[in-house]
Design a protein around this motif. Sequence first.
Motif, short mmCIF file in Angstrom:
data_model
loop_
_atom_site.label_atom_id
_atom_site.label_comp_id
_atom_site.label_asym_id
_atom_site.label_seq_id
_atom_site.Cartn_x
_atom_site.Cartn_y
_atom_site.Cartn_z
N ASN A 25 -0.97 -3.08 -9.66
CA ASN A 25 -0.58 -3.45 -8.30
C ASN A 25 0.59 -4.43 -8.27
OD1 ASN A 25 -2.55 -1.82 -7.21
ND2 ASN A 25 -4.08 -3.47 -7.13
N SER A 35 -7.99 -4.15 -1.49
CA SER A 35 -8.19 -2.72 -1.73
C SER A 35 -9.56 -2.44 -2.32
CB SER A 35 -7.10 -2.19 -2.66
OG SER A 35 -5.84 -2.36 -2.09
N ASP A 68 2.26 6.58 -7.24
CA ASP A 68 1.37 7.65 -7.68
C ASP A 68 2.09 9.00 -7.74
OD1 ASP A 68 -0.71 5.92 -7.98
OD2 ASP A 68 -1.51 6.22 -5.95
N ARG A 69 3.33 9.04 -7.25
CA ARG A 69 4.06 10.31 -7.24
C ARG A 69 4.62 10.64 -8.63
NH1 ARG A 69 8.29 9.15 -2.49
NH2 ARG A 69 6.85 8.63 -0.79
N SER A 95 3.71 -2.63 -7.23
CA SER A 95 3.75 -2.26 -5.81
C SER A 95 4.03 -3.47 -4.93
CB SER A 95 2.40 -1.65 -5.41
OG SER A 95 2.05 -0.60 -6.27
N SER A 103 2.45 1.65 -3.34
CA SER A 103 1.52 2.14 -4.37
C SER A 103 1.39 3.65 -4.29
CB SER A 103 0.16 1.45 -4.25
OG SER A 103 -0.51 1.90 -3.09
N GLU A 104 1.58 4.19 -3.08
CA GLU A 104 1.57 5.65 -2.96
C GLU A 104 2.79 6.25 -3.66
OE1 GLU A 104 1.13 6.00 1.27
OE2 GLU A 104 -0.92 5.24 1.16
N ASP A 122 -10.37 1.47 3.73
CA ASP A 122 -9.08 1.56 4.42
C ASP A 122 -8.61 0.13 4.71
OD1 ASP A 122 -6.83 2.09 5.83
OD2 ASP A 122 -7.87 2.75 7.65
N ARG A 138 -5.59 -1.11 5.32
CA ARG A 138 -4.40 -1.37 6.14
C ARG A 138 -4.70 -2.32 7.31
NH1 ARG A 138 -0.06 1.71 5.46
NH2 ARG A 138 -1.40 3.21 4.44
N LYS A 196 8.87 8.46 -9.09
CA LYS A 196 8.48 7.17 -8.54
C LYS A 196 9.72 6.40 -8.13
CE LYS A 196 4.50 6.85 -11.70
NZ LYS A 196 4.62 8.24 -12.23
N LEU A 243 0.84 -1.19 0.00
CA LEU A 243 0.00 0.00 0.00
C LEU A 243 0.88 1.25 0.00
CD1 LEU A 243 -3.07 0.29 0.07
CD2 LEU A 243 -2.95 0.44 2.57
N GLU A 244 1.93 1.23 0.83
CA GLU A 244 2.85 2.37 0.85
C GLU A 244 3.57 2.52 -0.48
OE1 GLU A 244 5.42 1.98 4.29
OE2 GLU A 244 3.65 1.40 5.48
#
Lengths: 315, 425
Positions: A296, A147, A30-31, A299, A26-27, A152, A154, A34, A23-24
């Motif tokens: 995914n 997801s 999104d930047r 990630s 994947s963030e 949420d 997590r 990357k 999950l982290e």
Amino acid sequence: MKHLVSVSDLSREAAIAILDTSLEMSEVNDRDIKKLPTLRGKTVVNLFFEDSTRTRISFEVAAKRLSADVINFAAKGSSVSKGESLKDTAQTLEAIGADAVVIRHHASGAAHMLANSGWVKGSVINAGDGTHEHPTQALLDAFTLRSAIHADARGKGLDGVAVAIVGDIAHSRVARSNLVLLKKLGAKVYLVGPPTLLPSALISQADGYSYSLDDAIATFKLDAVMMLRVQLERMTAGFFPSEREYARIWGLNADRLALLGSNTFVMHPGPMNRGLEIDAAAADSKNSLVLKQVANGVSVRMAVLYHLLSGGENE
Amino acid sequence: MSEFTLVNATLADGSVANIGVTDGVIKFIGDQKIGEQIDAKGLVALPGFVDLHTHLREPGFEQSETVLSGSRAAALGGFTAVHAMANTMPVADTAGVVEQIKSLGDEAGLVQVQPIGAVTVGLGGERLAELGAMANSRAKVTIFSDDGKCVSDPLLMRRALAYVKSFDGVIAQHAQEPRLTENSQMHEGNVSAELGLAGWPSVAEESIIARDVLLAEATGSRLHICHLSTAGSVEIIRWAKQRGIKVTAEVTPHHLLLTDELARTYNPVYKVNPPLRTDADVKALREALVDGTIDIVATDHAPHPVESKECEWSAAAFGMLGLETAASVAQLVLIDSGASNWQRFSEVMSVNPAAISRLESQGQKLEVGNVANIAVINPRTTRVISGGGASKSSNQPFEGIELPGTVIHTIYRGTFSVRDSKLAK
């Protein structure tokens, strides 16, 4: 955790930790930029004895986004074809100084052998071994489904989620890894396919099975259906009479999609045989997670590399 | 010729006696003593063991084993005769090749090396090899087998069975329906399904055995089934024997002890054909060995070079060593289990295999006037198995396992081939 050879190696907690790290990651993906410096100076070798551009690229991108050096090693030969043996190849990589070897091999157990042989000191990641396992695929499937279900996600598992795996269970490493991992995360797993492709030993590990996709849809109140690719070589080996008959009985078409209802997700590990195990109506529907699965993949593979190589929280 | 006495040896029937040997023949069983006196107190003296199923690999695969190295391993295992399987290169399908193998065995001089002839030319399964020529050769072949491959063509099998009647031969069938076992890697069951290794279903063995016992009945011929591995096969053999069909059956030490669970290691040392099966199969095989449904223990000793086993499971060769551990496994299954006795042990290790092969000077009871082929073992020792022993190969399936019994002496035609557990030459 040193290697990832089988999802059986993961406890529920370890699996959830990987999903949370994913999950982290994947963030990060999104930047605009990357990239993380985490694995700077580490060398990851993609050792592929079998062609799989998709999986290879996914691992390559994952390693590069963590700043690792990546070497792609396409080994065509095997001791069968009188090429270089797995042992010789492994020792070559060891000499180069690989910190991790991502191995895809046509022989079941090849990753296990590499991890337990003493031929390499680095981590071994199974990127698919014969008809045995494909653990990162199962992790990315679990991640994608988690997801989709939880806003949420997590720290959560897949408790009570009902998933049907449909198709050639017997020869599918994706099915084997998913069966074990999804159950470990608390999901109910049902196996669906022709009797010739449903081994009784795997049925006994599942929560139920059906030889008919229609019956499965009517019976199991599914939250997700995972359609497996029908391999070309099965079509000629007498496991089922024809592609047409397979599609008619086990294909996910518009009618069956309607029966599933709007709350059931559609998954496929790719590449899809459109018109055979899955129709365009299902593949491209709003409930389809197929493209998310691909995204995914990067990630999840970043998370696996991170856990194995950076001395993460599971050491 | 040497003259010696084994003093206070225990015989198969449990009695204790001195065994005197002169000029290669048993001179007396009693309390006399002649020549050198060798203490055998607490040791069991039995007819030298006879292996009906040995891969000696020569000619053609000398990197795995030679007739000499295999003879050494056999002698260390208490054997005084081995039957060399036909899958050499060139295949043992002509009088010339079987005579060559016999000559190599005579030259080694440690055990009687009795060649087995191929049933079909080049093990090709298409036309009969010159069975008569091999039978009439100096090698006097009586057993014919395409082992490693099944004689799957029913017509060819029928012809082979009928043809060998003229010289009292026997067809030793490797029972494996080829279409049901394409690409097969291990026993088809729970473990294969989990491991993703292609299965070798029990029915592939049982269907061939069922067919062949009926063909043996129809032709009135002698049939021998190699390496029985399933509970269902036992049932078919039991039925066939009750019907009076002339069928005999063998079981290997590894099928009496090991199961398919070992494949979970993906260590190809456990890859063998037919494959290791389940606990239930092992139990049925053990019972059948005790009750006489299975006639003999045969090793299927199958040496392979390191590179054929140090690789992925599916790329590895089938087969495992067995000559130096067979007697220990037989002791474990028959004696230490309490299920049977030394007389039965002697039947399955010596008497019956020699009878199937019609070997005249082998498998005879230890009685006055018989050729002195004797195995002397200490049943009260144990050892942890390690390495390949005298074999040129090291594919040892019992590595790390503790087994009972040690072969102390092997006497071949009145001469020590092994003395104090060491090769005499």
